[in-house]
Design a protein around this motif. Structure first.
Motif, PDB file in Angstrom:
ATOM      1  N   ALA A 175       0.837  -1.207   0.000  1.00 47.39           N
ATOM      2  CA  ALA A 175       0.000   0.000   0.000  1.00 47.39           C
ATOM      3  C   ALA A 175       0.867   1.251   0.000  1.00 47.39           C
ATOM      4  CB  ALA A 175      -0.932  -0.009   1.205  1.00 47.39           C
ATOM      5  N   MET A 176       1.969   1.233   0.735  1.00 48.99           N
ATOM      6  CA  MET A 176       2.878   2.376   0.757  1.00 48.99           C
ATOM      7  C   MET A 176       3.480   2.619  -0.623  1.00 48.99           C
ATOM      8  SD  MET A 176       4.709   1.677   4.463  1.00 48.99           S
ATOM      9  CE  MET A 176       5.767   3.133   4.457  1.00 48.99           C
ATOM     10  N   GLU A 177       3.858   1.547  -1.302  1.00 48.18           N
ATOM     11  CA  GLU A 177       4.404   1.709  -2.645  1.00 48.18           C
ATOM     12  C   GLU A 177       3.352   2.269  -3.604  1.00 48.18           C
ATOM     13  OE1 GLU A 177       5.987  -2.182  -3.531  1.00 48.18           O
ATOM     14  OE2 GLU A 177       7.982  -1.598  -2.817  1.00 48.18           O
ATOM     15  N   LYS A 180       3.066   5.985  -2.968  1.00 45.31           N
ATOM     16  CA  LYS A 180       4.174   6.697  -3.611  1.00 45.31           C
ATOM     17  C   LYS A 180       3.858   6.933  -5.088  1.00 45.31           C
ATOM     18  CE  LYS A 180       8.152   5.165  -0.824  1.00 45.31           C
ATOM     19  NZ  LYS A 180       9.048   6.341  -0.866  1.00 45.31           N
ATOM     20  N   GLY A 181       3.281   5.916  -5.727  1.00 48.34           N
ATOM     21  CA  GLY A 181       2.912   6.064  -7.130  1.00 48.34           C
ATOM     22  C   GLY A 181       1.836   7.109  -7.358  1.00 48.34           C
ATOM     23  N   LEU A 182       1.041   7.375  -6.325  1.00 54.84           N
ATOM     24  CA  LEU A 182       0.004   8.403  -6.416  1.00 54.84           C
ATOM     25  C   LEU A 182       0.527   9.789  -6.039  1.00 54.84           C
ATOM     26  CD1 LEU A 182      -3.015   6.472  -4.823  1.00 54.84           C
ATOM     27  CD2 LEU A 182      -2.728   7.090  -7.237  1.00 54.84           C
ATOM     28  N   GLY A 183       1.815   9.876  -5.701  1.00 51.32           N
ATOM     29  CA  GLY A 183       2.412  11.174  -5.405  1.00 51.32           C
ATOM     30  C   GLY A 183       2.508  11.533  -3.942  1.00 51.32           C
ATOM     31  N   TYR A 184       2.308  10.561  -3.055  1.00 55.36           N
ATOM     32  CA  TYR A 184       2.374  10.836  -1.615  1.00 55.36           C
ATOM     33  C   TYR A 184       3.818  10.857  -1.123  1.00 55.36           C
ATOM     34  CZ  TYR A 184      -2.619  10.512  -0.656  1.00 55.36           C
ATOM     35  OH  TYR A 184      -3.973  10.755  -0.615  1.00 55.36           O
ATOM     36  N   THR A 185       4.063  11.722  -0.148  1.00 60.34           N
ATOM     37  CA  THR A 185       5.287  11.675   0.643  1.00 60.34           C
ATOM     38  C   THR A 185       4.967  10.927   1.925  1.00 60.34           C
ATOM     39  OG1 THR A 185       6.175  13.749  -0.232  1.00 60.34           O
ATOM     40  CG2 THR A 185       6.985  13.039   1.916  1.00 60.34           C
ATOM     41  N   LEU A 186       5.776   9.918   2.257  1.00 66.06           N
ATOM     42  CA  LEU A 186       5.534   9.076   3.425  1.00 66.06           C
ATOM     43  C   LEU A 186       6.480   9.487   4.550  1.00 66.06           C
ATOM     44  CD1 LEU A 186       5.247   5.601   1.641  1.00 66.06           C
ATOM     45  CD2 LEU A 186       3.510   7.359   1.956  1.00 66.06           C
ATOM     46  N   VAL A 187       5.892   9.925   5.656  1.00 64.21           N
ATOM     47  CA  VAL A 187       6.666  10.462   6.782  1.00 64.21           C
ATOM     48  C   VAL A 187       6.517   9.524   7.971  1.00 64.21           C
ATOM     49  CG1 VAL A 187       6.967  12.413   8.346  1.00 64.21           C
ATOM     50  CG2 VAL A 187       6.292  12.813   5.964  1.00 64.21           C
ATOM     51  N   LEU A 227      10.557   2.209   3.352  1.00 64.48           N
ATOM     52  CA  LEU A 227       9.671   2.809   2.355  1.00 64.48           C
ATOM     53  C   LEU A 227       9.303   4.253   2.674  1.00 64.48           C
ATOM     54  CD1 LEU A 227       7.308  -0.220   1.647  1.00 64.48           C
ATOM     55  CD2 LEU A 227       8.815   0.903  -0.006  1.00 64.48           C
ATOM     56  N   CYS A 228       9.571   4.707   3.897  1.00 63.36           N
ATOM     57  CA  CYS A 228       9.292   6.104   4.238  1.00 63.36           C
ATOM     58  C   CYS A 228      10.277   7.022   3.521  1.00 63.36           C
ATOM     59  CB  CYS A 228       9.396   6.320   5.749  1.00 63.36           C
ATOM     60  SG  CYS A 228       8.068   5.551   6.700  1.00 63.36           S
ATOM     61  N   ASP A 229       9.790   8.180   3.096  1.00 60.58           N
ATOM     62  CA  ASP A 229      10.674   9.151   2.444  1.00 60.58           C
ATOM     63  C   ASP A 229      11.565   9.852   3.453  1.00 60.58           C
ATOM     64  OD1 ASP A 229       9.755   9.059  -0.419  1.00 60.58           O
ATOM     65  OD2 ASP A 229       7.850   9.464   0.570  1.00 60.58           O
ATOM     66  N   ASN A 230      11.069  10.054   4.646  1.00 57.59           N
ATOM     67  CA  ASN A 230      11.916  10.562   5.723  1.00 57.59           C
ATOM     68  C   ASN A 230      11.340  10.141   7.065  1.00 57.59           C
ATOM     69  OD1 ASN A 230       9.763  12.309   5.302  1.00 57.59           O
ATOM     70  ND2 ASN A 230      10.861  14.115   6.004  1.00 57.59           N
ATOM     71  N   ILE A 231      12.210  10.100   8.062  1.00 59.11           N
ATOM     72  CA  ILE A 231      11.834   9.735   9.429  1.00 59.11           C
ATOM     73  C   ILE A 231      11.991  10.977  10.293  1.00 59.11           C
ATOM     74  CG2 ILE A 231      12.312   8.238  11.394  1.00 59.11           C
ATOM     75  CD1 ILE A 231      11.333   6.684   9.009  1.00 59.11           C
ATOM     76  N   VAL A 232      10.930  11.340  10.999  1.00 57.51           N
ATOM     77  CA  VAL A 232      10.969  12.556  11.811  1.00 57.51           C
ATOM     78  C   VAL A 232      10.693  12.210  13.270  1.00 57.51           C
ATOM     79  CG1 VAL A 232      10.176  13.922   9.843  1.00 57.51           C
ATOM     80  CG2 VAL A 232       8.510  13.131  11.536  1.00 57.51           C
ATOM     81  N   ARG A 233      11.038  13.136  14.134  1.00 60.07           N
ATOM     82  CA  ARG A 233      10.864  12.913  15.568  1.00 60.07           C
ATOM     83  C   ARG A 233      10.040  14.047  16.175  1.00 60.07           C
ATOM     84  NH1 ARG A 233      15.888  15.277  14.804  1.00 60.07           N
ATOM     85  NH2 ARG A 233      16.316  17.076  16.192  1.00 60.07           N
ATOM     86  N   ILE A 234       9.447  13.760  17.305  1.00 55.02           N
ATOM     87  CA  ILE A 234       8.779  14.780  18.114  1.00 55.02           C
ATOM     88  C   ILE A 234       9.641  14.989  19.339  1.00 55.02           C
ATOM     89  CG2 ILE A 234       6.711  15.376  19.427  1.00 55.02           C
ATOM     90  CD1 ILE A 234       5.132  13.490  17.594  1.00 55.02           C
ATOM     91  N   ASP A 235      10.275  16.141  19.438  1.00 53.57           N
ATOM     92  CA  ASP A 235      11.185  16.393  20.554  1.00 53.57           C
ATOM     93  C   ASP A 235      10.421  16.759  21.818  1.00 53.57           C
ATOM     94  OD1 ASP A 235      13.514  15.867  19.218  1.00 53.57           O
ATOM     95  OD2 ASP A 235      13.928  17.948  18.678  1.00 53.57           O
ATOM     96  N   PRO A 236      10.746  16.117  22.946  1.00 53.32           N
ATOM     97  CA  PRO A 236      10.139  16.524  24.224  1.00 53.32           C
ATOM     98  C   PRO A 236      10.740  17.844  24.692  1.00 53.32           C
ATOM     99  CG  PRO A 236      11.791  14.832  24.599  1.00 53.32           C
ATOM    100  CD  PRO A 236      11.686  14.993  23.104  1.00 53.32           C
ATOM    101  N   ALA A 237      10.034  18.522  25.578  1.00 52.02           N
ATOM    102  CA  ALA A 237      10.531  19.800  26.093  1.00 52.02           C
ATOM    103  C   ALA A 237      11.743  19.611  26.999  1.00 52.02           C
ATOM    104  CB  ALA A 237       9.417  20.520  26.855  1.00 52.02           C
ATOM    105  N   GLY A 238      11.791  18.459  27.676  1.00 55.97           N
ATOM    106  CA  GLY A 238      12.906  18.180  28.568  1.00 55.97           C
ATOM    107  C   GLY A 238      13.733  17.017  28.081  1.00 55.97           C
ATOM    108  N   PRO A 239      14.665  16.556  28.906  1.00 59.43           N
ATOM    109  CA  PRO A 239      15.550  15.465  28.484  1.00 59.43           C
ATOM    110  C   PRO A 239      14.863  14.110  28.435  1.00 59.43           C
ATOM    111  CG  PRO A 239      16.018  16.098  30.753  1.00 59.43           C
ATOM    112  CD  PRO A 239      15.053  17.098  30.224  1.00 59.43           C
ATOM    113  N   PHE A 240      13.708  13.989  29.079  1.00 60.28           N
ATOM    114  CA  PHE A 240      13.010  12.708  29.110  1.00 60.28           C
ATOM    115  C   PHE A 240      11.573  12.913  28.640  1.00 60.28           C
ATOM    116  CE2 PHE A 240      16.163  12.572  32.552  1.00 60.28           C
ATOM    117  CZ  PHE A 240      16.951  11.528  32.101  1.00 60.28           C
ATOM    118  N   GLY A 241      10.914  11.814  28.358  1.00 60.79           N
ATOM    119  CA  GLY A 241       9.503  11.884  27.996  1.00 60.79           C
ATOM    120  C   GLY A 241       9.243  11.303  26.629  1.00 60.79           C
ATOM    121  N   SER A 242       8.087  10.671  26.501  1.00 64.91           N
ATOM    122  CA  SER A 242       7.679  10.118  25.213  1.00 64.91           C
ATOM    123  C   SER A 242       6.157  10.092  25.165  1.00 64.91           C
ATOM    124  CB  SER A 242       8.243   8.707  25.023  1.00 64.91           C
ATOM    125  OG  SER A 242       7.724   7.829  26.010  1.00 64.91           O
TER     126      SER A 242
END
Length: 262
Positions: A175-177, A180-187, A227-242
């Protein structure tokens, strides 16, 4: 006559099993929204007198005749721990059609959510609710090893299951492939992403985009990540947390929908 390949036989068996499958929805909100959904194939409605009164004209408008039962002998086959509020409805799972039809770009830059083996129905339900709030075109998950349509999922989704497409596909990577053929960016979202979610979002407002989230613990599988075009992160405000996967989905949807005409 030549025998059918085993994979063909298995696919036909799965199709027949799906045609027989039913789901029991429970809780006033989930039952009310399902009764009002013309796409639902509804089979059996079990209510207490109090629940029938609270649902009001929704019941006769649905065309269903409810079974009115004693609250002490609630007859719907639910898990004993289900908080049903005196309302249960047997239905067939919704048919959201084909991936290409749901995802085809047009009328703006659509936003999708892809779930890689997210099996907890409460997480999946919460993600459907966020997807509806933030205007995602659909939530897509593999048929196996993902949260199926259940009463628990529907109750957590708080009605979103009736309106927000939840499409199950045979193979998420395929499905991801196709996307991509339909023009999606996969994050993909992962704590070790090379850029932050906000950095990626600013460049994607005019691009069809799919957010890809993995299960808590295992995260994204190897093929999914590749298959993802890029891998991104959500940064916590402090040194710990998820964040758990449903909260991460809500944050990502909020960030990516800003300025998007989907």
């Amino acid at each position: 006559m030549a025998q059918k390949p085993k994979w063909v036989v298995a696919k036909e068996q799965d199709r027949r099993a799906a045609a027989r499958e039913t789901v029991w929805l429970f809780g006033l909100h989930a039952v009310r929204d399902a009764l009002q959904n013309p796409m639902r194939d509804r089979l059996r409605l079990v209510l207490t007198k109090n629940a029938a009164d609270r649902l009001g004209e929704v019941v006769p408008a649905s065309g269903m005749t409810p079974e009115i039962v004693d609250p002490r002998k609630f007859s719907a086959p639910l898990d004993p721990g289900s908080v049903h509020q005196g309302a249960a409805l047997e239905v067939r799972p919704l048919d959201w059609g084909k991936l290409d039809d749901l995802a085809r770009p047009g009328g703006g830059a659509p936003l999708l959510v892809l779930l890689d083996r997210v099996t907890d129905p409460h997480n999946a339900g919460a993600i459907l609710r966020s997807a509806e709030v933030f205007g995602a075109r659909a939530v897509i998950a593999p048929t196996r090893h993902s949260a199926p349509e259940t009463g628990a999922l529907a109750k957590t989704a708080s009605g979103a299951l009736e309106r927000q497409p939840y499409l199950r596909v045979g193979n998420l990577g395929d499905a991801m492939e196709r996307l991509k053929g339909l023009g999606y960016t996969l994050v993909g979202l992962d704590g070790d992403g090379t850029e932050t979610l906000s950095q990626a979002a600013s460049a994607l407002t005019a691009t069809p985009t799919a957010i890809v989230l993995g299960a808590e613990g295992p995260g994204l599988r190897d093929r999914t990540r590749a298959l993802c075009d890029n891998i991104v992160r959500i940064d916590p405000a402090g040194p710990f947390g998820s964040l758990n996967v449903s909260n991460a989905a809500a944050v990502a949807l909020y960030a990516l929908q800003d300025g998007r005409d989907a």
